[in-house]
Write an enzyme that holds these catalytic residues in place. Structure first.
Site, PDB file in Angstrom:
ATOM      1  N   GLU A 271      -0.015   3.214   0.549  1.00 39.20           N
ATOM      2  CA  GLU A 271       1.100   2.257   0.461  1.00 39.20           C
ATOM      3  C   GLU A 271       0.589   0.869   0.060  1.00 39.20           C
ATOM      4  O   GLU A 271       1.186   0.196  -0.788  1.00 39.20           O
ATOM      5  CB  GLU A 271       1.846   2.166   1.792  1.00 39.20           C
ATOM      6  CG  GLU A 271       2.637   3.411   2.163  1.00 39.20           C
ATOM      7  CD  GLU A 271       3.828   3.683   1.243  1.00 39.20           C
ATOM      8  OE1 GLU A 271       4.333   2.746   0.597  1.00 39.20           O
ATOM      9  OE2 GLU A 271       4.260   4.849   1.176  1.00 39.20           O
TER      10      GLU A 271
ATOM     11  N   ASN B  86       1.319  -1.081  -3.502  1.00 37.58           N
ATOM     12  CA  ASN B  86       1.900  -2.423  -3.533  1.00 37.58           C
ATOM     13  C   ASN B  86       1.069  -3.372  -4.403  1.00 37.58           C
ATOM     14  O   ASN B  86       1.625  -4.160  -5.178  1.00 37.58           O
ATOM     15  CB  ASN B  86       1.998  -2.990  -2.116  1.00 37.58           C
ATOM     16  CG  ASN B  86       3.191  -2.452  -1.363  1.00 37.58           C
ATOM     17  OD1 ASN B  86       4.043  -1.762  -1.919  1.00 37.58           O
ATOM     18  ND2 ASN B  86       3.262  -2.756  -0.076  1.00 37.58           N
TER      19      ASN B  86
ATOM     20  N   ARG C  66      12.554   1.412  -5.400  1.00 35.65           N
ATOM     21  CA  ARG C  66      11.700   1.164  -4.242  1.00 35.65           C
ATOM     22  C   ARG C  66      12.596   1.101  -3.021  1.00 35.65           C
ATOM     23  O   ARG C  66      13.734   0.605  -3.115  1.00 35.65           O
ATOM     24  CB  ARG C  66      10.955  -0.170  -4.413  1.00 35.65           C
ATOM     25  CG  ARG C  66       9.952  -0.151  -5.537  1.00 35.65           C
ATOM     26  CD  ARG C  66       8.689   0.541  -5.084  1.00 35.65           C
ATOM     27  NE  ARG C  66       8.074   1.260  -6.177  1.00 35.65           N
ATOM     28  CZ  ARG C  66       7.187   2.239  -6.022  1.00 35.65           C
ATOM     29  NH1 ARG C  66       6.837   2.625  -4.818  1.00 35.65           N
ATOM     30  NH2 ARG C  66       6.663   2.831  -7.043  1.00 35.65           N
TER      31      ARG C  66
HETATM   32  N1  LIG Z   1       0.391  -6.827  -2.855  1.00 38.25           N
HETATM   33  C1  LIG Z   1       1.603  -7.403  -3.034  1.00 38.25           C
HETATM   34  N2  LIG Z   1       1.762  -8.411  -3.921  1.00 38.25           N
HETATM   35  C2  LIG Z   1       2.969  -8.999  -4.102  1.00 38.25           C
HETATM   36  N3  LIG Z   1       4.093  -8.627  -3.439  1.00 38.25           N
HETATM   37  C3  LIG Z   1       3.993  -7.629  -2.546  1.00 38.25           C
HETATM   38  C4  LIG Z   1       2.753  -6.953  -2.292  1.00 38.25           C
HETATM   39  N4  LIG Z   1       2.972  -6.009  -1.350  1.00 38.25           N
HETATM   40  C5  LIG Z   1       4.273  -6.084  -1.039  1.00 38.25           C
HETATM   41  N5  LIG Z   1       4.903  -7.051  -1.742  1.00 38.25           N
HETATM   42  C6  LIG Z   1       6.331  -7.442  -1.616  1.00 38.25           C
HETATM   43  O1  LIG Z   1       6.821  -6.955  -0.380  1.00 38.25           O
HETATM   44  C7  LIG Z   1       7.967  -6.147  -0.591  1.00 38.25           C
HETATM   45  C8  LIG Z   1       8.004  -5.051   0.470  1.00 38.25           C
HETATM   46  O2  LIG Z   1       6.916  -4.134   0.299  1.00 38.25           O
HETATM   47  P1  LIG Z   1       7.085  -2.638   0.843  1.00 38.25           P
HETATM   48  O3  LIG Z   1       5.870  -1.880   0.507  1.00 38.25           O
HETATM   49  O4  LIG Z   1       7.505  -2.694   2.279  1.00 38.25           O
HETATM   50  O5  LIG Z   1       8.343  -2.101   0.025  1.00 38.25           O
HETATM   51  P2  LIG Z   1       8.408  -1.711  -1.545  1.00 38.25           P
HETATM   52  O6  LIG Z   1       7.041  -1.615  -2.109  1.00 38.25           O
HETATM   53  O7  LIG Z   1       9.346  -2.662  -2.192  1.00 38.25           O
HETATM   54  O8  LIG Z   1       9.079  -0.272  -1.480  1.00 38.25           O
HETATM   55  P3  LIG Z   1       8.335   1.107  -1.081  1.00 38.25           P
HETATM   56  O9  LIG Z   1       6.974   0.755  -0.529  1.00 38.25           O
HETATM   57  O10 LIG Z   1       9.225   1.725  -0.042  1.00 38.25           O
HETATM   58  O11 LIG Z   1       8.276   1.886  -2.347  1.00 38.25           O
HETATM   59  C9  LIG Z   1       7.841  -5.648  -2.013  1.00 38.25           C
HETATM   60  O12 LIG Z   1       9.102  -5.290  -2.565  1.00 38.25           O
HETATM   61  C10 LIG Z   1       7.219  -6.865  -2.701  1.00 38.25           C
HETATM   62  O13 LIG Z   1       8.201  -7.842  -2.992  1.00 38.25           O
HETATM   63 MG   LIG Z   2       5.533  -0.540  -1.188  1.00 35.51          MG
END
Ligand SMILES: Nc1ncnc2c1ncn2[C@@H]1O[C@H](COP(=O)(O)OP(=O)(O)OP(=O)(O)O)[C@@H](O)[C@H]1O
Ligand SMILES: [Mg+2]
Length: 148
Positions: free
Chosen positions: A45, A49, A108
C-alpha cells in the site's frame, strides 16, 4: 539488529519486489502466514501510494528501509520506512482518514492508510509539499533471528 535499504524505480512492477524483499527480510523469524501477509500488504500500500500519488506515475526513486531489533527473549520489532521525494501531502491527518482519496476518478477507495494502520502496530507519516513523504511503520513480531 539487522537493517536493509532498497532503492528502486517508482514503477508498478516494483510493488511486488518490495513486498517480496520485506517478506524475505523477516523470513528467519517464526512469523505466522497472517503476520507475513500483513507486512506484505502494508508495504504494498505504501509503495503504491509513492508511485501513483507521490510521483503521479511519472517515475522517481522509492527507498525502503527495514530494520529488525530484538526486544525481548522471544519478540522483536520490525520497522519499515517507505520514502519518496514526490509531491508530498498537504494535510496528513486528512489523508489518513478512512475513505479520503484524491484519486476517486481513478477508482481509488482511500483505504490504503487504513490498511497500513490495521495491519501494522504503528504508522507515522511525515510529509512536506514538494519534498516528499515518509511512511514509518512498526510491527512487533514473535520470535527472533539467531543472528540478531
Ligand atoms: N506518498 C504519497 N505522496 C503524495 N500523496 C499521498 C501519498 N500517499 C498518500 N497520499 C495521499 O493520501 C490519500 C490517501 O491515501 P490512501 O492510500 O489511504 O488512499 P488512496 O491511495 O487514495 O486509495 P487506495 O489506497 O484505497 O487505492 C491519497 O489519495 C493521496 O492524496
Ligand atoms: Mg493508497
Amino acid at each position: 539488529m539487522n537493517e536493509i535499504k532498497l532503492e528502486f524505480e517508482a514503477v508498478s512492477e516494483n510493488e511486488a519486489l518490495a513486498r517480496v524483499v520485506a517478506a524475505a527480510f523477516i523470513a528467519g523469524l517464526n512469523v505466522t502466514v497472517d503476520e507475513l501477509e500483513d507486512v506484505k500488504t502494508a508495504v504494498s500500500e505504501a509503495v503504491t501510494n509513492a508511485i501513483i500519488h507521490g510521483y503521479k506515475e511519472c517515475g522517481g526513486k522509492v527507498i525502503m528501509n527495514a530494520a529488525l531489533k530484538r526486544e525481548s527473549k522471544d519478540t522483536c520489532l520490525l520497522s519499515v520506512e517507505i520514502c519518496d521525494t514526490g509531491v508530498g501531502i498537504e494535510d496528513v491527518e486528512q489523508a489518513m482518514q478512512p475513505m479520503f482519496t484524491t484519486g476517486a476518478e481513478n477508482e481509488r477507495s482511500g483505504m490504503g492508510f487504513s490498511f497500513m494502520e490495521a495491519f501494522m502496530d504503528q504508522v507515522t507519516v511525515t510529509s512536506s509539499l514538494n519534498m516528499g513523504t515518509m511512511v514509518h511503520m512498526e510491527k512487533r513480531l514473535k520470535g527472533y533471528d539467531e543472528r540478531q
